[in-house]
Design a protein around this motif. Sequence first.
Motif, mmCIF file in Angstrom:
data_model
loop_
_atom_site.group_PDB
_atom_site.id
_atom_site.type_symbol
_atom_site.label_atom_id
_atom_site.label_comp_id
_atom_site.label_asym_id
_atom_site.label_seq_id
_atom_site.Cartn_x
_atom_site.Cartn_y
_atom_site.Cartn_z
ATOM 1 N N MET A 87 93.778 33.259 65.943
ATOM 2 C CA MET A 87 94.806 33.812 66.783
ATOM 3 C C MET A 87 96.150 33.140 66.502
ATOM 4 O O MET A 87 97.176 33.787 66.533
ATOM 5 C CB MET A 87 94.445 33.660 68.252
ATOM 6 C CG MET A 87 93.199 34.398 68.668
ATOM 7 S SD MET A 87 93.399 36.157 68.356
ATOM 8 C CE MET A 87 91.749 36.705 68.508
ATOM 9 N N GLN A 88 96.099 31.854 66.193
ATOM 10 C CA GLN A 88 97.336 31.135 65.897
ATOM 11 C C GLN A 88 97.953 31.663 64.608
ATOM 12 O O GLN A 88 99.173 31.854 64.529
ATOM 13 C CB GLN A 88 97.062 29.641 65.780
ATOM 14 C CG GLN A 88 98.306 28.821 65.536
ATOM 15 C CD GLN A 88 97.999 27.325 65.470
ATOM 16 O OE1 GLN A 88 96.873 26.906 65.695
ATOM 17 N NE2 GLN A 88 98.997 26.544 65.158
ATOM 18 N N VAL A 89 97.117 31.937 63.613
ATOM 19 C CA VAL A 89 97.613 32.454 62.334
ATOM 20 C C VAL A 89 98.265 33.822 62.535
ATOM 21 O O VAL A 89 99.335 34.098 61.985
ATOM 22 C CB VAL A 89 96.463 32.549 61.304
ATOM 23 C CG1 VAL A 89 96.913 33.258 60.041
ATOM 24 C CG2 VAL A 89 95.930 31.166 60.975
ATOM 25 N N ILE A 90 97.625 34.662 63.339
ATOM 26 C CA ILE A 90 98.201 35.981 63.606
ATOM 27 C C ILE A 90 99.564 35.831 64.275
ATOM 28 O O ILE A 90 100.526 36.498 63.905
ATOM 29 C CB ILE A 90 97.244 36.819 64.478
ATOM 30 C CG1 ILE A 90 95.989 37.168 63.689
ATOM 31 C CG2 ILE A 90 97.934 38.084 64.979
ATOM 32 C CD1 ILE A 90 94.905 37.813 64.503
ATOM 33 N N GLY A 91 99.654 34.939 65.246
ATOM 34 C CA GLY A 91 100.928 34.699 65.914
ATOM 35 C C GLY A 91 102.002 34.222 64.955
ATOM 36 O O GLY A 91 103.158 34.649 65.030
ATOM 37 N N GLU A 104 102.128 34.790 61.685
ATOM 38 C CA GLU A 104 102.492 35.889 60.788
ATOM 39 C C GLU A 104 103.379 36.915 61.487
ATOM 40 O O GLU A 104 104.339 37.406 60.919
ATOM 41 C CB GLU A 104 101.237 36.568 60.227
ATOM 42 C CG GLU A 104 100.478 35.710 59.243
ATOM 43 C CD GLU A 104 101.312 35.300 58.043
ATOM 44 O OE1 GLU A 104 102.008 36.165 57.451
ATOM 45 O OE2 GLU A 104 101.277 34.104 57.694
ATOM 46 N N PHE A 105 103.061 37.240 62.732
ATOM 47 C CA PHE A 105 103.901 38.171 63.484
ATOM 48 C C PHE A 105 105.294 37.587 63.703
ATOM 49 O O PHE A 105 106.273 38.316 63.758
ATOM 50 C CB PHE A 105 103.277 38.516 64.823
ATOM 51 C CG PHE A 105 102.129 39.492 64.740
ATOM 52 C CD1 PHE A 105 101.820 40.159 63.573
ATOM 53 C CD2 PHE A 105 101.356 39.741 65.849
ATOM 54 C CE1 PHE A 105 100.772 41.056 63.498
ATOM 55 C CE2 PHE A 105 100.297 40.645 65.798
ATOM 56 C CZ PHE A 105 100.010 41.298 64.612
ATOM 57 N N GLY A 106 105.383 36.279 63.820
ATOM 58 C CA GLY A 106 106.666 35.620 64.011
ATOM 59 C C GLY A 106 107.586 35.754 62.806
ATOM 60 O O GLY A 106 108.799 35.628 62.929
ATOM 61 N N LYS A 107 107.035 36.018 61.631
ATOM 62 C CA LYS A 107 107.823 36.166 60.400
ATOM 63 C C LYS A 107 108.391 37.573 60.239
ATOM 64 O O LYS A 107 109.210 37.809 59.358
ATOM 65 C CB LYS A 107 106.948 35.852 59.187
ATOM 66 C CG LYS A 107 106.448 34.424 59.140
ATOM 67 C CD LYS A 107 105.505 34.230 57.975
ATOM 68 C CE LYS A 107 104.884 32.854 57.978
ATOM 69 N NZ LYS A 107 103.900 32.702 56.886
ATOM 70 N N LYS A 164 110.478 41.039 60.560
ATOM 71 C CA LYS A 164 111.862 41.387 60.863
ATOM 72 C C LYS A 164 111.965 42.104 62.195
ATOM 73 O O LYS A 164 112.998 42.094 62.834
ATOM 74 C CB LYS A 164 112.429 42.294 59.766
ATOM 75 C CG LYS A 164 112.616 41.634 58.424
ATOM 76 C CD LYS A 164 113.392 42.516 57.470
ATOM 77 C CE LYS A 164 112.614 43.754 57.110
ATOM 78 N NZ LYS A 164 113.271 44.573 56.071
ATOM 79 N N TYR A 165 110.879 42.747 62.590
ATOM 80 C CA TYR A 165 110.851 43.516 63.828
ATOM 81 C C TYR A 165 110.013 42.773 64.866
ATOM 82 O O TYR A 165 109.002 42.172 64.536
ATOM 83 C CB TYR A 165 110.252 44.903 63.575
ATOM 84 C CG TYR A 165 110.988 45.648 62.494
ATOM 85 C CD1 TYR A 165 112.207 46.257 62.753
ATOM 86 C CD2 TYR A 165 110.481 45.713 61.206
ATOM 87 C CE1 TYR A 165 112.889 46.921 61.760
ATOM 88 C CE2 TYR A 165 111.150 46.377 60.201
ATOM 89 C CZ TYR A 165 112.367 46.982 60.482
ATOM 90 O OH TYR A 165 113.042 47.627 59.487
ATOM 91 N N PRO A 166 110.420 42.819 66.119
ATOM 92 C CA PRO A 166 109.649 42.105 67.138
ATOM 93 C C PRO A 166 108.249 42.710 67.309
ATOM 94 O O PRO A 166 108.092 43.924 67.414
ATOM 95 C CB PRO A 166 110.474 42.266 68.414
ATOM 96 C CG PRO A 166 111.399 43.402 68.148
ATOM 97 C CD PRO A 166 111.579 43.498 66.667
ATOM 98 N N VAL A 167 107.254 41.852 67.278
ATOM 99 C CA VAL A 167 105.865 42.267 67.439
ATOM 100 C C VAL A 167 105.266 41.465 68.591
ATOM 101 O O VAL A 167 105.389 40.246 68.632
ATOM 102 C CB VAL A 167 105.045 42.016 66.156
ATOM 103 C CG1 VAL A 167 103.596 42.393 66.353
ATOM 104 C CG2 VAL A 167 105.642 42.771 64.979
ATOM 105 N N THR A 168 104.637 42.170 69.516
ATOM 106 C CA THR A 168 103.968 41.499 70.624
ATOM 107 C C THR A 168 102.470 41.570 70.403
ATOM 108 O O THR A 168 101.936 42.630 70.077
ATOM 109 C CB THR A 168 104.311 42.182 71.962
ATOM 110 O OG1 THR A 168 105.713 42.138 72.144
ATOM 111 C CG2 THR A 168 103.636 41.475 73.120
ATOM 112 N N PHE A 169 101.812 40.452 70.566
ATOM 113 C CA PHE A 169 100.366 40.368 70.375
ATOM 114 C C PHE A 169 99.724 39.911 71.670
ATOM 115 O O PHE A 169 100.101 38.879 72.216
ATOM 116 C CB PHE A 169 100.072 39.375 69.242
ATOM 117 C CG PHE A 169 98.622 39.128 69.019
ATOM 118 C CD1 PHE A 169 97.830 40.080 68.409
ATOM 119 C CD2 PHE A 169 98.042 37.941 69.401
ATOM 120 C CE1 PHE A 169 96.492 39.861 68.197
ATOM 121 C CE2 PHE A 169 96.704 37.698 69.197
ATOM 122 C CZ PHE A 169 95.928 38.657 68.591
ATOM 123 N N LEU A 170 98.793 40.693 72.180
ATOM 124 C CA LEU A 170 98.086 40.342 73.403
ATOM 125 C C LEU A 170 96.631 40.047 73.058
ATOM 126 O O LEU A 170 95.919 40.904 72.546
ATOM 127 C CB LEU A 170 98.153 41.489 74.412
ATOM 128 C CG LEU A 170 97.395 41.277 75.720
ATOM 129 C CD1 LEU A 170 97.977 40.083 76.488
ATOM 130 C CD2 LEU A 170 97.465 42.527 76.568
#
Length: 79
Positions: A1-5, A7-10, A12-18
């Motif tokens: 889950m940390q890795v996904i977070g 990667e989403f942080g990189k 260009k567009y905001p991505v929310t992960f629940l």
Amino acid sequence: MQVIGEEFGKSKYPVTFLNITQLSNYRKDAHTSIYKKQWSPLTAEQLANPVSYADCTHWCLPGLQDTWNQLLFAKLFYP
């Protein structure tokens, strides 16, 4: 889950992960129950072990999936 977070942080567009798995663990009612339609009679062995045939009671009560739906609705319509 940390890795996904990370990667989403990189992105260009905001991505929310629940993390619904973690969310599910917080609900005490995220459990199985014996209130399930049985298509064939249960054996004595099954009756002695409800975990082998149990299902969730949320077909008649608000539950975990309803929480997921409310969170998704809020994110889609109230970003």
